[in-house]
Design a protein around this motif. Structure first.
Motif, PDB file in Angstrom:
ATOM      1  N   THR A 256      -2.555 -26.504 -20.646  1.00  0.00           N
ATOM      2  CA  THR A 256      -3.178 -25.904 -21.824  1.00  0.00           C
ATOM      3  C   THR A 256      -3.056 -24.384 -21.837  1.00  0.00           C
ATOM      4  OG1 THR A 256      -4.763 -27.708 -22.003  1.00  0.00           O
ATOM      5  CG2 THR A 256      -5.343 -25.646 -23.100  1.00  0.00           C
ATOM      6  N   HIS A 257      -3.236 -23.743 -20.710  1.00  0.00           N
ATOM      7  CA  HIS A 257      -3.228 -22.279 -20.661  1.00  0.00           C
ATOM      8  C   HIS A 257      -2.050 -21.773 -19.824  1.00  0.00           C
ATOM      9  CE1 HIS A 257      -7.013 -22.249 -22.773  1.00  0.00           C
ATOM     10  NE2 HIS A 257      -7.477 -23.153 -21.926  1.00  0.00           N
ATOM     11  N   ARG A 258      -2.235 -21.691 -18.532  1.00  0.00           N
ATOM     12  CA  ARG A 258      -1.136 -21.219 -17.672  1.00  0.00           C
ATOM     13  C   ARG A 258      -0.977 -22.196 -16.511  1.00  0.00           C
ATOM     14  NH1 ARG A 258       2.236 -17.130 -17.250  1.00  0.00           N
ATOM     15  NH2 ARG A 258       2.755 -16.096 -15.284  1.00  0.00           N
ATOM     16  N   TYR A 259       0.272 -22.463 -16.175  1.00  0.00           N
ATOM     17  CA  TYR A 259       0.602 -23.486 -15.176  1.00  0.00           C
ATOM     18  C   TYR A 259       1.639 -22.925 -14.205  1.00  0.00           C
ATOM     19  CZ  TYR A 259       2.777 -27.812 -13.367  1.00  0.00           C
ATOM     20  OH  TYR A 259       3.294 -28.794 -12.547  1.00  0.00           O
ATOM     21  N   SER A 260       1.504 -23.314 -12.934  1.00  0.00           N
ATOM     22  CA  SER A 260       2.480 -22.906 -11.920  1.00  0.00           C
ATOM     23  C   SER A 260       2.843 -24.120 -11.076  1.00  0.00           C
ATOM     24  CB  SER A 260       1.904 -21.802 -11.027  1.00  0.00           C
ATOM     25  OG  SER A 260       2.819 -21.479  -9.991  1.00  0.00           O
ATOM     26  N   ILE A 261       4.109 -24.194 -10.696  1.00  0.00           N
ATOM     27  CA  ILE A 261       4.550 -25.251  -9.787  1.00  0.00           C
ATOM     28  C   ILE A 261       5.377 -24.635  -8.665  1.00  0.00           C
ATOM     29  CG2 ILE A 261       6.619 -25.784 -11.165  1.00  0.00           C
ATOM     30  CD1 ILE A 261       6.167 -28.757 -10.313  1.00  0.00           C
ATOM     31  N   PHE A 262       5.072 -25.067  -7.439  1.00  0.00           N
ATOM     32  CA  PHE A 262       5.784 -24.611  -6.246  1.00  0.00           C
ATOM     33  C   PHE A 262       6.564 -25.811  -5.724  1.00  0.00           C
ATOM     34  CE2 PHE A 262       5.834 -23.901  -1.565  1.00  0.00           C
ATOM     35  CZ  PHE A 262       6.562 -22.724  -1.551  1.00  0.00           C
ATOM     36  N   VAL A 263       7.880 -25.729  -5.799  1.00  0.00           N
ATOM     37  CA  VAL A 263       8.744 -26.854  -5.451  1.00  0.00           C
ATOM     38  C   VAL A 263       9.428 -26.595  -4.107  1.00  0.00           C
ATOM     39  CG1 VAL A 263      10.716 -28.262  -6.162  1.00  0.00           C
ATOM     40  CG2 VAL A 263       9.162 -27.326  -7.892  1.00  0.00           C
ATOM     41  N   LYS A 264       9.421 -27.628  -3.256  1.00  0.00           N
ATOM     42  CA  LYS A 264      10.132 -27.559  -1.978  1.00  0.00           C
ATOM     43  C   LYS A 264      11.257 -28.590  -1.986  1.00  0.00           C
ATOM     44  CE  LYS A 264       7.909 -26.313   1.743  1.00  0.00           C
ATOM     45  NZ  LYS A 264       7.044 -26.277   2.953  1.00  0.00           N
ATOM     46  N   GLN A 265      12.429 -28.155  -1.594  1.00  0.00           N
ATOM     47  CA  GLN A 265      13.597 -29.025  -1.508  1.00  0.00           C
ATOM     48  C   GLN A 265      13.993 -29.195  -0.043  1.00  0.00           C
ATOM     49  OE1 GLN A 265      17.356 -28.885  -4.136  1.00  0.00           O
ATOM     50  NE2 GLN A 265      17.978 -27.688  -2.348  1.00  0.00           N
ATOM     51  N   TYR A 266      13.922 -30.430   0.445  1.00  0.00           N
ATOM     52  CA  TYR A 266      14.333 -30.751   1.807  1.00  0.00           C
ATOM     53  C   TYR A 266      15.709 -31.401   1.765  1.00  0.00           C
ATOM     54  CZ  TYR A 266       9.350 -30.258   2.989  1.00  0.00           C
ATOM     55  OH  TYR A 266       8.070 -29.785   3.154  1.00  0.00           O
ATOM     56  N   VAL A 267      16.640 -30.856   2.525  1.00  0.00           N
ATOM     57  CA  VAL A 267      17.945 -31.498   2.667  1.00  0.00           C
ATOM     58  C   VAL A 267      17.840 -32.496   3.816  1.00  0.00           C
ATOM     59  CG1 VAL A 267      20.399 -31.174   3.129  1.00  0.00           C
ATOM     60  CG2 VAL A 267      19.129 -29.449   1.809  1.00  0.00           C
ATOM     61  N   GLN A 268      18.184 -33.754   3.526  1.00  0.00           N
ATOM     62  CA  GLN A 268      18.047 -34.811   4.517  1.00  0.00           C
ATOM     63  C   GLN A 268      19.410 -35.306   5.000  1.00  0.00           C
ATOM     64  OE1 GLN A 268      15.463 -37.560   2.059  1.00  0.00           O
ATOM     65  NE2 GLN A 268      14.109 -37.300   3.820  1.00  0.00           N
ATOM     66  N   ASN A 269      19.414 -35.967   6.149  1.00  0.00           N
ATOM     67  CA  ASN A 269      20.610 -36.701   6.531  1.00  0.00           C
ATOM     68  C   ASN A 269      20.512 -38.110   5.951  1.00  0.00           C
ATOM     69  OD1 ASN A 269      18.985 -38.235   8.319  1.00  0.00           O
ATOM     70  ND2 ASN A 269      19.416 -36.837  10.032  1.00  0.00           N
ATOM     71  N   ALA A 319      16.455 -28.789   6.591  1.00  0.00           N
ATOM     72  CA  ALA A 319      16.502 -27.450   5.989  1.00  0.00           C
ATOM     73  C   ALA A 319      15.722 -27.487   4.684  1.00  0.00           C
ATOM     74  CB  ALA A 319      17.940 -27.041   5.738  1.00  0.00           C
ATOM     75  N   VAL A 320      14.890 -26.494   4.474  1.00  0.00           N
ATOM     76  CA  VAL A 320      14.024 -26.499   3.299  1.00  0.00           C
ATOM     77  C   VAL A 320      14.176 -25.201   2.528  1.00  0.00           C
ATOM     78  CG1 VAL A 320      12.015 -25.549   4.532  1.00  0.00           C
ATOM     79  CG2 VAL A 320      11.652 -26.961   2.495  1.00  0.00           C
ATOM     80  N   SER A 321      14.049 -25.304   1.230  1.00  0.00           N
ATOM     81  CA  SER A 321      14.068 -24.149   0.343  1.00  0.00           C
ATOM     82  C   SER A 321      12.954 -24.336  -0.668  1.00  0.00           C
ATOM     83  CB  SER A 321      15.424 -24.043  -0.364  1.00  0.00           C
ATOM     84  OG  SER A 321      15.425 -22.994  -1.324  1.00  0.00           O
ATOM     85  N   SER A 322      12.399 -23.247  -1.181  1.00  0.00           N
ATOM     86  CA  SER A 322      11.272 -23.364  -2.109  1.00  0.00           C
ATOM     87  C   SER A 322      11.368 -22.342  -3.224  1.00  0.00           C
ATOM     88  CB  SER A 322       9.944 -23.197  -1.364  1.00  0.00           C
ATOM     89  OG  SER A 322       9.883 -21.944  -0.715  1.00  0.00           O
ATOM     90  N   GLU A 323      10.699 -22.647  -4.313  1.00  0.00           N
ATOM     91  CA  GLU A 323      10.697 -21.757  -5.477  1.00  0.00           C
ATOM     92  C   GLU A 323       9.431 -22.006  -6.289  1.00  0.00           C
ATOM     93  OE1 GLU A 323      12.648 -18.800  -7.893  1.00  0.00           O
ATOM     94  OE2 GLU A 323      13.247 -19.638  -5.965  1.00  0.00           O
ATOM     95  N   ARG A 324       8.836 -20.933  -6.815  1.00  0.00           N
ATOM     96  CA  ARG A 324       7.657 -21.043  -7.670  1.00  0.00           C
ATOM     97  C   ARG A 324       7.961 -20.472  -9.051  1.00  0.00           C
ATOM     98  NH1 ARG A 324       2.398 -21.801  -7.170  1.00  0.00           N
ATOM     99  NH2 ARG A 324       2.387 -21.640  -4.892  1.00  0.00           N
ATOM    100  N   ILE A 325       7.477 -21.173 -10.077  1.00  0.00           N
ATOM    101  CA  ILE A 325       7.571 -20.640 -11.438  1.00  0.00           C
ATOM    102  C   ILE A 325       6.198 -20.738 -12.114  1.00  0.00           C
ATOM    103  CG2 ILE A 325      10.007 -21.227 -11.719  1.00  0.00           C
ATOM    104  CD1 ILE A 325       9.029 -23.561 -13.567  1.00  0.00           C
TER     105      ILE A 325
END
Length: 409
Positions: A256-269, A319-325
């Motif tokens: 409704t107002h302001r939203y944030s998401i923090f995403v983590k990407q794990y590379v798997q075997n 290995a992990v990478s992350s990003e927030r928007i």
């Protein structure tokens, strides 16, 4: 992942006891078989890595039983050992460390009963960073909303298998709010004083109006993803990810107002990806008495003394990478009506603080103030009070007024 492991744990208990049933069966849990449950992912982040240990719990129990008093450590092929210590419901590495490329890591566990468990050796997967996370207004399966996509690219074409987690945080603003609140105050009896012509005053309870002493209008809620979210580029000509990690209806109050998401990407075997995919598929198989009976499936952790012992879980080095928007509702849906609020019934209720027949309903009003079943909105200062449900006028009734340290307006 925890929810899925424990769902599967209960599933396995039933599966052990009922190998094939075609008639209605009243289950009696008489042959419970315990099993160690291990959750362990170490990454290329320099931090205190964590491992979770527990035991399968019986159907009549309310939740998992944490495995206490274990000796947990991780070793690598260069002779390094990373000791873990017990902290509440997890085991945390005593010193921060990160997984290094090319090294082989192995998890080792010794329970307080003296049982030893060890994992297969694992190597850090390819380090592929998230390029960006995007949020766009889209129609998905006939529903309008926000599609959140993760984008990344591995030019070496060796990542291929991905797992995602996210944490979402959103601002909540109470729609019918007052800076004041009502509380019940008690005034003790004051004896009569004939010498001063004072007749005395009986003990009484009265409604006191005062300024709120804490933030109750603006709050922030945070929730973690609880699904196993997987993606693979194995069938594509290049290792390029454009993956829809989250879809939110435009009628969902969380945006409704302001939203944030923090995403983590794990590379798997492949082995880790297959394990998580099996776990996810079993959780959605339709129940233990469906034709899709799973049986037991093993991870990469085994008992040293008894290799046939059932152990649930997987140890991976990822290995992990992350990003927030962040985004605002008006950015994606300009000039549109806001989504319905968390509480659908925010109608104002009027009370007259007096005794006797209606419209007097002072007893009900005071009861609601004492129990905080309703909160104050306004008054005409003539014994009339306008009240609303707590969720409508005090967001702390279901959320938190603490501003997250990462929050940007």
């Amino acid at each position: 992942m925890t929810k899925y492991l424990y769902n599967i744990s209960s599933l396995l208990i039933l599966t052990f006891a009922i190998s094939s049933c075609t008639e209605q069966y009243v289950f009696q849990n008489t042959d419970f078989e315990s099993a160690l449950v291990v959750e362990g992912t170490i990454t290329n982040e320099l931090k205190n890595q964590t491992i979770k240990l527990s035991q399968v719990y019986q159907l009549e129990e309310t939740g998992p039983r944490v495995e206490k008093g274990a000796n947990v450590f991780i070793s690598d092929d260069q002779g390094n050992e990373y000791q873990f210590e017990e902290k509440d419901t997890i085991y945390s590495s005593i010193t921060p460390f990160k997984a290094e490329p090319g090294r082989k890591y192995q998890l080792k566990i010794r329970t307080r009963e003296g049982k030893n468990y060890t994992s297969d050796e694992q190597i850090l997967t390819t380090e592929t960073k998230i390029d960006n996370v995007t949020a766009t207004a889209e129609n998905v399966n006939g529903e309008r909303g926000v599609q959140i996509n993760v984008n990344s690219y591995d030019p070496t074409n060796t990542s291929k298998y991905y797992r995602y987690e996210y944490i979402e945080t959103y601002k909540i603003i109470a729609p019918v709010w007052s800076p004041q609140e009502t509380v019940m105050e008690f005034s003790p009896e004051i004896p009569a004083d004939p010498d001063n012509d004072f007749p005395g005053s009986p003990a009484r309870e009265y409604i006191k109006l005062q300024l709120r002493n804490r933030e109750t209008r603006t709050c922030f809620s945070t929730k973690k993803s609880n699904a196993i979210i997987l993606n693979t580029t194995n069938s594509l000509s290049e290792d390029r990810v454009h993956f829809p990690v989250r879809f939110i209806s435009n009628q969902n109050y969380i945006i409704t107002h302001r939203y944030s998401i923090f995403v983590k990407q794990y590379v798997q075997n492949l082995a880790a990806y297959t394990y998580y995919k099996t776990l996810r598929d079993l959780s959605s198989s339709g129940g233990v008495l469906s034709p899709k009976q799973p049986g037991f499936f093993y991870g990469n952790i085994k008992s040293v003394e008894n290799p046939s012992e059932k152990v649930i879980g997987f140890f991976e080095v990822s290995a992990v990478s992350s990003e927030r928007i962040f985004f605002n509702y008006v950015d994606l849906f300009p000039n549109e009506k806001l989504p319905p609020y968390y509480e659908s019934d925010c109608d104002v209720k009027i009370f007259l603080d007096c005794e006797g027949l209606p419209p007097c309903n002072g007893a009900v009003l005071r009861s609601n103030i004492r129990t905080k079943s309703l909160v104050f909105l306004s008054t005409n200062f003539n014994d009339e009070y306008a009240m609303v449900k707590p969720a409508c006028g005090d967001c702390t009734s279901f959320s938190s007024n603490i501003v997250p340290p990462f929050w940007v307006d």
